[in-house]
Design a protein around this motif. Structure first.
Motif, PDB file in Angstrom:
ATOM      1  N   TYR A  23       6.351   2.649  54.020  1.00 23.67           N
ATOM      2  CA  TYR A  23       7.537   3.447  53.744  1.00 23.67           C
ATOM      3  C   TYR A  23       7.257   4.517  52.692  1.00 23.67           C
ATOM      4  CZ  TYR A  23      12.058   5.062  52.236  1.00 23.67           C
ATOM      5  OH  TYR A  23      13.103   5.882  51.907  1.00 23.67           O
ATOM      6  N   ARG A  24       7.785   5.730  52.921  1.00 21.04           N
ATOM      7  CA  ARG A  24       7.702   6.809  51.945  1.00 21.04           C
ATOM      8  C   ARG A  24       8.997   7.615  51.969  1.00 21.04           C
ATOM      9  NH1 ARG A  24       4.098   4.198  50.759  1.00 21.04           N
ATOM     10  NH2 ARG A  24       1.974   4.712  50.094  1.00 21.04           N
ATOM     11  N   LEU A  25       9.440   7.983  50.774  1.00 25.18           N
ATOM     12  CA  LEU A  25      10.600   8.856  50.606  1.00 25.18           C
ATOM     13  C   LEU A  25      10.126  10.130  49.929  1.00 25.18           C
ATOM     14  CD1 LEU A  25      13.668   9.473  50.604  1.00 25.18           C
ATOM     15  CD2 LEU A  25      13.769   8.322  48.374  1.00 25.18           C
ATOM     16  N   SER A  76       6.767  11.894  46.205  1.00 22.37           N
ATOM     17  CA  SER A  76       6.782  10.948  47.313  1.00 22.37           C
ATOM     18  C   SER A  76       6.848   9.552  46.712  1.00 22.37           C
ATOM     19  CB  SER A  76       5.527  11.096  48.176  1.00 22.37           C
ATOM     20  OG  SER A  76       5.491  10.118  49.193  1.00 22.37           O
ATOM     21  N   CYS A  83      16.076  11.327  58.102  1.00 18.44           N
ATOM     22  CA  CYS A  83      15.872   9.903  58.341  1.00 18.44           C
ATOM     23  C   CYS A  83      14.706   9.687  59.302  1.00 18.44           C
ATOM     24  CB  CYS A  83      17.141   9.291  58.926  1.00 18.44           C
ATOM     25  SG  CYS A  83      18.618   9.641  57.929  1.00 18.44           S
ATOM     26  N   VAL A 120      20.302   5.669  46.095  1.00 17.56           N
ATOM     27  CA  VAL A 120      19.228   5.457  47.054  1.00 17.56           C
ATOM     28  C   VAL A 120      18.993   3.952  47.023  1.00 17.56           C
ATOM     29  CG1 VAL A 120      16.811   5.890  47.586  1.00 17.56           C
ATOM     30  CG2 VAL A 120      18.254   7.752  46.733  1.00 17.56           C
ATOM     31  N   HIS A 129      18.004   0.018  48.155  1.00 17.07           N
ATOM     32  CA  HIS A 129      17.036  -0.813  48.866  1.00 17.07           C
ATOM     33  C   HIS A 129      17.509  -2.264  48.951  1.00 17.07           C
ATOM     34  CE1 HIS A 129      15.635  -2.453  44.992  1.00 17.07           C
ATOM     35  NE2 HIS A 129      15.736  -1.222  44.556  1.00 17.07           N
ATOM     36  N   LEU A 184      16.545   6.247  55.404  1.00 18.67           N
ATOM     37  CA  LEU A 184      16.338   7.463  54.623  1.00 18.67           C
ATOM     38  C   LEU A 184      14.853   7.745  54.414  1.00 18.67           C
ATOM     39  CD1 LEU A 184      17.796   9.688  52.950  1.00 18.67           C
ATOM     40  CD2 LEU A 184      17.582   8.161  50.979  1.00 18.67           C
ATOM     41  N   SER A 185      14.443   8.981  54.699  1.00 22.01           N
ATOM     42  CA  SER A 185      13.031   9.341  54.522  1.00 22.01           C
ATOM     43  C   SER A 185      12.828  10.654  53.774  1.00 22.01           C
ATOM     44  CB  SER A 185      12.330   9.444  55.882  1.00 22.01           C
ATOM     45  OG  SER A 185      12.916  10.462  56.677  1.00 22.01           O
TER      46      SER A 185
END
Length: 257
Positions: free
Chosen positions: A97-99, A110, A166, A187, A189, A220-221
């Motif tokens: 996973y990365r945002l 990131s 997303c 944000v 989790h 969400l990305s």
């Protein structure tokens, strides 16, 4: 939607339109076809109580394996009526996973899931409200305030809005910069005191507490700082851009707390 079953309230209900060019990682699901299919399935279940009881254990395990969230509209859905506007959604976890944070910022970034978990955390307990009228009371969400992520990125003076993307490849949302800086925008989790499940938009989703749930983008990305608000997936199909609970989408009732 990515969000849990958004629909308009009021004398005229906006109709969803299929996009001309489906995104690479998912084909949007039309609301009329989706709701008609689920409606027939739900009637069948209600008409056969014995079958319903036999299905409950299956649905409990199937909901997290269903990328569309169809099982969330059937009995044993846990109070939420959720689905995806894409035909399939990839699974992501702590390993991949990365945002990303970019746009009109001085310090693009990131974040991994571990990075987000290491930041100062906020826990909110508020009702989840859909414009169709269903509500899940006193729902806990935990995560990082969006304002903290924006401060770390260094928002430029020309910025006025935020665009969210997303990893389903289809859904988008937006907020004004002022809305995004509210202390009740996360944000997130964690949800309901556990990690956000894939079917609820995990591992990370947006949570906009004072607005209808379609603003709380799942999977969400990307967080992109922009000059102006760009309408999101449902706004392009007729829903209000400012989705304050009780004061938008044809509703004038008192918001829930």
């Amino acid at each position: 939607m990515n969000s849990e079953h958004p629909a308009a309230r009021g004398p005229e209900r906006p109709q969803a339109r299929e996009p001309e060019h489906p995104e690479e990682r998912g084909v949007p699901v039309g609301r009329r076809l989706f709701l008609g299919t689920v409606g027939l399935g739900a009637l069948g279940v209600l008409a056969a109580p014995t079958l319903q009881r036999g299905m409950e254990s299956f649905l409990a395990g199937a909901s997290d394996k269903d990328p569309t969230g169809l099982t969330g509209l059937l009995p044993n859905g846990g109070g939420f009526r959720y689905y995806s506007v894409a035909s399939s959604v990839p699974h992501k976890d702590a390993t991949d996973y990365r945002l990303t944070v970019d746009g009109l910022v001085d310090r693009p970034a990131s974040y991994s899931l571990a990075d987000l978990e290491a930041l100062p955390q906020t826990r909110l307990v508020q009702d989840v409200q859909c414009v169709t009228g269903w509500r899940v009371p006193a729902t806990p969400f935990e995560g990082v305030r969006l304002s903290a992520i924006l401060d770390a990125a260094g928002v430029r003076s020309t910025a006025g809005a935020i665009r969210f993307t997303c990893f389903d490849g289809v859904y988008t949302e937006s907020l004004t910069l002022e809305q995004a800086r509210r202390p009740d925008v996360l944000v997130a989790h964690r949800m309901q005191d556990k990690a956000v499940a894939h079917s609820h938009g995990g591992p990370v989703r947006l949570y906009v507490a004072p607005m209808y749930f379609y603003k709380s983008a799942k999977w969400l990305s990307g967080i992109t700082v922009t000059e102006k608000v760009r309408p999101g997936y449902w706004e392009e199909r007729g829903y209000d851009v400012d989705a304050w609970v009780g004061r938008s989408n044809g509703r004038d009732d008192e918001p829930t707390s």
